[in-house]
Design a protein around this motif. Structure first.
Motif, PDB file in Angstrom:
ATOM      1  N   VAL A 220       0.836  -1.198   0.000  1.00 38.43           N
ATOM      2  CA  VAL A 220       0.000   0.000   0.000  1.00 38.43           C
ATOM      3  C   VAL A 220       0.870   1.246   0.000  1.00 38.43           C
ATOM      4  O   VAL A 220       1.834   1.353   0.775  1.00 38.43           O
ATOM      5  CB  VAL A 220      -0.927   0.031   1.240  1.00 38.43           C
ATOM      6  CG1 VAL A 220      -1.637   1.381   1.369  1.00 38.43           C
ATOM      7  CG2 VAL A 220      -1.946  -1.101   1.184  1.00 38.43           C
TER       8      VAL A 220
ATOM      9  N   PHE B  94     -13.470   4.440  -6.854  1.00 37.69           N
ATOM     10  CA  PHE B  94     -12.503   3.344  -6.966  1.00 37.69           C
ATOM     11  C   PHE B  94     -12.338   2.945  -8.420  1.00 37.69           C
ATOM     12  O   PHE B  94     -13.299   2.933  -9.201  1.00 37.69           O
ATOM     13  CB  PHE B  94     -13.008   2.146  -6.155  1.00 37.69           C
ATOM     14  CG  PHE B  94     -12.490   0.803  -6.610  1.00 37.69           C
ATOM     15  CD1 PHE B  94     -11.232   0.367  -6.220  1.00 37.69           C
ATOM     16  CD2 PHE B  94     -13.261  -0.016  -7.431  1.00 37.69           C
ATOM     17  CE1 PHE B  94     -10.740  -0.866  -6.650  1.00 37.69           C
ATOM     18  CE2 PHE B  94     -12.783  -1.247  -7.855  1.00 37.69           C
ATOM     19  CZ  PHE B  94     -11.522  -1.674  -7.460  1.00 37.69           C
TER      20      PHE B  94
ATOM     21  N   HIS C  17      -8.316   4.043  -4.577  1.00 36.08           N
ATOM     22  CA  HIS C  17      -9.536   4.297  -3.817  1.00 36.08           C
ATOM     23  C   HIS C  17      -9.373   5.622  -3.082  1.00 36.08           C
ATOM     24  O   HIS C  17      -8.323   5.879  -2.486  1.00 36.08           O
ATOM     25  CB  HIS C  17      -9.775   3.166  -2.807  1.00 36.08           C
ATOM     26  CG  HIS C  17     -11.198   3.002  -2.394  1.00 36.08           C
ATOM     27  ND1 HIS C  17     -11.569   2.229  -1.311  1.00 36.08           N
ATOM     28  CD2 HIS C  17     -12.359   3.501  -2.889  1.00 36.08           C
ATOM     29  CE1 HIS C  17     -12.879   2.244  -1.170  1.00 36.08           C
ATOM     30  NE2 HIS C  17     -13.388   3.021  -2.117  1.00 36.08           N
TER      31      HIS C  17
ATOM     32  N   VAL D 240      -3.177   0.281  -4.034  1.00 37.93           N
ATOM     33  CA  VAL D 240      -2.899  -1.093  -3.602  1.00 37.93           C
ATOM     34  C   VAL D 240      -2.376  -1.883  -4.786  1.00 37.93           C
ATOM     35  O   VAL D 240      -2.933  -1.820  -5.890  1.00 37.93           O
ATOM     36  CB  VAL D 240      -4.168  -1.757  -3.032  1.00 37.93           C
ATOM     37  CG1 VAL D 240      -3.968  -3.263  -2.861  1.00 37.93           C
ATOM     38  CG2 VAL D 240      -4.555  -1.128  -1.701  1.00 37.93           C
TER      39      VAL D 240
ATOM     40  N   SER E 289      -8.205  -7.474  -2.279  1.00 36.70           N
ATOM     41  CA  SER E 289      -9.270  -7.240  -1.304  1.00 36.70           C
ATOM     42  C   SER E 289      -8.790  -7.451   0.122  1.00 36.70           C
ATOM     43  O   SER E 289      -9.124  -6.673   1.021  1.00 36.70           O
ATOM     44  CB  SER E 289     -10.457  -8.163  -1.597  1.00 36.70           C
ATOM     45  OG  SER E 289     -11.007  -7.884  -2.860  1.00 36.70           O
TER      46      SER E 289
ATOM     47  N   PHE F 297      -7.027  -4.345   1.216  1.00 38.16           N
ATOM     48  CA  PHE F 297      -7.973  -3.291   1.582  1.00 38.16           C
ATOM     49  C   PHE F 297      -8.636  -3.603   2.925  1.00 38.16           C
ATOM     50  O   PHE F 297      -8.777  -2.727   3.787  1.00 38.16           O
ATOM     51  CB  PHE F 297      -9.049  -3.124   0.510  1.00 38.16           C
ATOM     52  CG  PHE F 297      -8.650  -2.240  -0.634  1.00 38.16           C
ATOM     53  CD1 PHE F 297      -8.386  -0.892  -0.432  1.00 38.16           C
ATOM     54  CD2 PHE F 297      -8.564  -2.743  -1.920  1.00 38.16           C
ATOM     55  CE1 PHE F 297      -8.033  -0.069  -1.486  1.00 38.16           C
ATOM     56  CE2 PHE F 297      -8.214  -1.924  -2.993  1.00 38.16           C
ATOM     57  CZ  PHE F 297      -7.948  -0.578  -2.775  1.00 38.16           C
TER      58      PHE F 297
ATOM     59  N   TYR G 127      -8.177  -1.136   6.106  1.00 39.35           N
ATOM     60  CA  TYR G 127      -9.304  -0.350   6.625  1.00 39.35           C
ATOM     61  C   TYR G 127      -9.709  -0.784   8.032  1.00 39.35           C
ATOM     62  O   TYR G 127     -10.096   0.048   8.854  1.00 39.35           O
ATOM     63  CB  TYR G 127     -10.491  -0.450   5.669  1.00 39.35           C
ATOM     64  CG  TYR G 127     -10.280   0.284   4.363  1.00 39.35           C
ATOM     65  CD1 TYR G 127      -9.261   1.230   4.223  1.00 39.35           C
ATOM     66  CD2 TYR G 127     -11.083   0.032   3.253  1.00 39.35           C
ATOM     67  CE1 TYR G 127      -9.066   1.897   3.028  1.00 39.35           C
ATOM     68  CE2 TYR G 127     -10.892   0.708   2.050  1.00 39.35           C
ATOM     69  CZ  TYR G 127      -9.885   1.636   1.947  1.00 39.35           C
ATOM     70  OH  TYR G 127      -9.696   2.310   0.767  1.00 39.35           O
TER      71      TYR G 127
ATOM     72  N   LEU H  10     -13.580  -4.234  -1.658  1.00 35.48           N
ATOM     73  CA  LEU H  10     -12.925  -3.148  -0.927  1.00 35.48           C
ATOM     74  C   LEU H  10     -13.108  -3.201   0.578  1.00 35.48           C
ATOM     75  O   LEU H  10     -12.214  -2.779   1.320  1.00 35.48           O
ATOM     76  CB  LEU H  10     -13.467  -1.802  -1.433  1.00 35.48           C
ATOM     77  CG  LEU H  10     -13.286  -1.543  -2.930  1.00 35.48           C
ATOM     78  CD1 LEU H  10     -14.088  -0.333  -3.356  1.00 35.48           C
ATOM     79  CD2 LEU H  10     -11.819  -1.366  -3.272  1.00 35.48           C
ATOM     80  N   TYR H  11     -14.256  -3.676   1.044  1.00 36.07           N
ATOM     81  CA  TYR H  11     -14.591  -3.563   2.463  1.00 36.07           C
ATOM     82  C   TYR H  11     -14.740  -4.934   3.101  1.00 36.07           C
ATOM     83  O   TYR H  11     -15.345  -5.835   2.515  1.00 36.07           O
ATOM     84  CB  TYR H  11     -15.907  -2.797   2.639  1.00 36.07           C
ATOM     85  CG  TYR H  11     -15.893  -1.426   2.017  1.00 36.07           C
ATOM     86  CD1 TYR H  11     -15.248  -0.359   2.634  1.00 36.07           C
ATOM     87  CD2 TYR H  11     -16.522  -1.192   0.800  1.00 36.07           C
ATOM     88  CE1 TYR H  11     -15.241   0.907   2.059  1.00 36.07           C
ATOM     89  CE2 TYR H  11     -16.513   0.065   0.216  1.00 36.07           C
ATOM     90  CZ  TYR H  11     -15.866   1.106   0.851  1.00 36.07           C
ATOM     91  OH  TYR H  11     -15.857   2.354   0.275  1.00 36.07           O
TER      92      TYR H  11
END
Length: 727
Positions: free
Chosen positions: A157, A230, A249, A297, A307, A310, A314, A564-565
């Protein structure tokens, strides 16, 4: 040192165990991009910049016709200097000219990273992050531009943002202020984005890059359900399990633009930041403007690895600290149970049943305040309706607590009804253009959050409710987009700032509240996924993923957002059938397993379900509690993407166990033999399948897979639970 100067004295190398990112300074003036990908031990210029005498090229050095900014791979654009590609910034002088001439001045390397003033910012300790700051300066207008690069040493990252400073004697106007730009020397990528609409969020789009500009954006005042802020560039062979991905993002909740230009000489320029449309910022002498943080990323192991990066980033560096490792409660929300038809008596009956089956929080949704009988009134008048709730919110909360549950409450603080007492007293507090009547949406107007007086009002309103200590959770809704943008609080030459100032005002409100009430769980909502972005996740640990609660639709929506989440950030509820959004009937089992695959809750009238269904709900809750840590904090992997028939599979995994959930979607004839490779277990471990007791090696499950039996039923769900018994 993870950031260092190469031997040539002009090349900066950002490096960790996975990636390298290389920048060089050309002609002692221009900041150029040289490489971003798998880790390099060193960079000595094997891929030399090609200098070619191009037709129609402008030459900043007259004697060097082979040197042109129009073909140079840049880390930030130039203005009126021969670079005709999409720009990362636009500065308009006090004479309305847009020529600038920024030159490289210096670089600095420091450990750790600082908060971007007034904006959500990823955290990073000195031991986790190293920061590179590159300073450029325009000697004519006395303007400074700082390019920030934050390298996470244990993750693939890099985050970026830009600061603009005015050291001159005249004001200038920023008409475009991007957070990042990078020119990549290839055009053979697929472009990946997430698009959608209300109740149909997070659809995956994948298409080949083509010549020209490919752009996604929002001009709606929020990040929007139409496009996630994104994009990713994928090698054509990249899939969930292998191949390269470079993802971008934006940590921002307002208007954005994300674009790629495939230019004439074979490179792809990526630009990400605040949307330039309708944006202008007055930068007075001595003034400073900071852009939102953008995340980059890199993955060389496919989309699942992207993923996972991310998710980890996060959850560990963005989510509010008190909730990073805290289990989320199983809740009952009253919306699809009662809509606006609420009463203390109905709430008590619902809460009693919810408590009996093991739920842990009771959430009172819309309809509790003012004269709120439908969605046409009372927003802004945040006082409980004593006819519906004779003992008020405090009394209802106390009743819920006495049943062993926590209490949550719905608000829509950013909106105001024209027929409210608040509007009668403060009609100039709404977003509107002078001389025009404010435009309504859903019979709502939008409060002017750029106005500090309005910000303070909302802080005081929410504080008054939260100071009682009775509220454990707030669902913060926002149900219309911004139009007719203008503010009575700012002069005419700052009206272009209002959209961004609205977001800054929202962030200030949330900053105050989450600091004062760190143990209150805030859930972000904007008719579902209308403002689901990492900017909001900085303040709110979870998001209501979509107003569409249909299990089949939710598999696709949750699959898309999982790019992403992490699942713990996505709220999902078991709702009644026929489903209120699409009319589909799915089994309680399927609805339960889809909701468990995110942040688990219920949104139905428990008084309407049968005894058998109530027992099944109780069993679902018991099962989820047994495996809550796995569902909420385990690694998440997508195993099969929703296709023509919505057939989908994913897995939750930690060191001790794994749960694979398979959704067959729509039943179809002549189904081929179907084996599902699991891919991500420990090859050398032995796993016990809990339903059958059979033992399998991790490598067998990973590569041979598990048999998916033929299912003659729509929307059936299968679950495979594996326990690691030895290695």
């Amino acid at each position: 040192m993870p950031i260092f100067l190469e031997k040539d004295g002009k090349t900066l190398h950002l490096q960790n165990e996975i990636l390298s990112y290389v920048i060089s300074i050309e002609k002692e003036k221009y900041v150029t991009h040289r490489y971003w990908g798998r880790r390099l031990e060193s960079f000595n210029g094997s891929t030399q910049l090609q200098m070619i005498d191009r037709g129609f090229a402008t030459n900043p050095i007259p004697d060097e016709r082979v040197f042109s900014l129009n073909a140079l791979p840049l880390e930030t654009s130039t203005q009126q200097s021969g670079d005709h590609r999409i720009s990362n910034y636009t500065i308009r002088s006090h004479t309305n000219h847009t020529r600038t001439d920024f030159s490289y001045k210096k670089f600095e390397i420091q450990t750790g990273k600082k908060r971007i003033e007034g904006l959500p910012t990823l955290e990073g300790k000195d031991s986790e992050v190293t920061t590179l700051t590159i300073t450029l300066y325009d000697d004519i207008q006395k303007l400074e531009m700082k390019l920030f690069y934050h390298l996470y040493e244990q993750l693939p990252v890099i985050t970026r943002h830009v600061t603009f400073l005015n050291y001159g004697n005249q004001e200038v106007f920023l008409d475009n202020a991007g957070s990042l730009q990078v020119d990549i020397a290839s055009t053979t990528f697929d472009l990946l984005t997430l698009y959608g609409s209300h109740t149909n969020e997070a659809n995956i789009s994948r298409r080949r890059l083509h010549n020209g500009i490919q752009k996604i954006e929002s001009t709606r005042g929020v990040s929007s359900p139409q496009h996630q802020p994104f994009l990713a560039l994928l090698n054509p062979n990249t899939d969930e399990f292998s191949g390269e991905a470079r993802a971008f993002h934006l940590i921002y909740s307002g208007n954005f633009q994300a674009q790629v230009e495939v230019e004439q000489y074979g490179s792809s320029r990526v630009q990400l930041g605040i949307n330039a449309e309708g944006f202008s910022w007055k930068l007075s002498p001595g003034g400073k403007f900071e852009t939102p943080e953008a995340v980059m990323v890199y993955s060389n192991q496919g989309l699942n690895h992207m993923s996972n990066t991310f998710h980890k980033l996060y959850q560990e560096h963005l989510c509010p600290k008190p909730f990073r490792n805290r289990e989320r409660p199983i809740l009952l929300n009253t919306w699809e149970a009662n809509y606006f038809d609420i009463s203390e008596e109905k709430c008590e009956k619902l809460a009693e049943l919810a408590s009996q089956v093991g739920m842990e929080m009771f959430v009172l949704d819309d309809g509790w305040f003012g004269n709120r009988m439908d969605d046409t009134s009372s927003l802004g008048d945040w006082k409980e309706n004593k006819e519906k709730l004779p003992n008020g919110i405090a009394g209802l909360a106390e009743m819920v607590r006495n049943k062993g549950m926590k209490f949550g409450l719905w608000f829509e603080p950013e909106m105001i009804s024209r027929n409210s007492e608040l509007f009668k007293a403060n009609s100039d507090w709404v977003i509107h253009s002078p001389a025009y009547s404010p435009l309504e949406g859903r019979r709502q107007l939008v409060l002017d959050l750029s106005n500090r007086e309005v910000q303070d009002f909302l802080i005081n309103v929410l504080t008054e409710h939260l100071e009682t200590g009775k509220i454990d959770y707030i669902k913060w809704d926002m149900n219309r987009h911004l139009t007719d943008i203008g503010s009575a609080a700012f002069p005419k030459d700052q009206q272009g700032e209002i959209s961004h100032r609205y977001i800054l005002g929202l962030y200030r409100i949330l900053e105050k509240l989450v600091k004062q009430f760190p143990n209150v769980l805030f859930e972000n909502c904007s008719s579902g996924g209308g403002r689901f972005d990492p900017g909001m996740m900085y303040y709110m640990a979870q998001n209501w993923t979509s107003d569409n609660t249909d299990a089949l639709c939710r598999t696709k929506i949750q699959y898309g957002y999982s790019l992403l989440y992490p699942p713990i950030m996505m709220a999902a509820h078991v709702s009644p059938v026929p489903n209120h959004q699409v009319g589909r009937i799915t089994s309680l089992e399927t609805r339960g397993l889809v909701a468990m695959s995110a942040n688990f809750g219920y949104e139905l009238n428990l008084m309407d379900v049968s005894k058998e269904e109530l027992t099944e709900i109780e069993n679902q809750i018991s099962f989820y509690k047994q495996h809550r840590k796995l569902f909420q904090f385990g690694e998440f992997y997508r195993l099969k993407s929703p296709g023509e028939y919505f057939e989908t599979a994913w897995m939750f995994k930690n060191e001790e166990e794994a749960i694979v959930i398979y959704f067959n979607g729509v039943a179809r004839p002549a189904v081929p033999v179907n084996y599902l490779p699991v891919n991500y277990l420990d090859d050398y471990a032995t796993y016990k399948e809990m339903d059958t007791g059979r033992m399998y090696s991790g490598s067998e499950l990973n590569y041979a897979g598990v048999t998916i039996p033929r299912v003659k039923e729509d929307y059936k769900t299968l679950i495979y639970h594996f326990i690691k018994v030895n290695r």
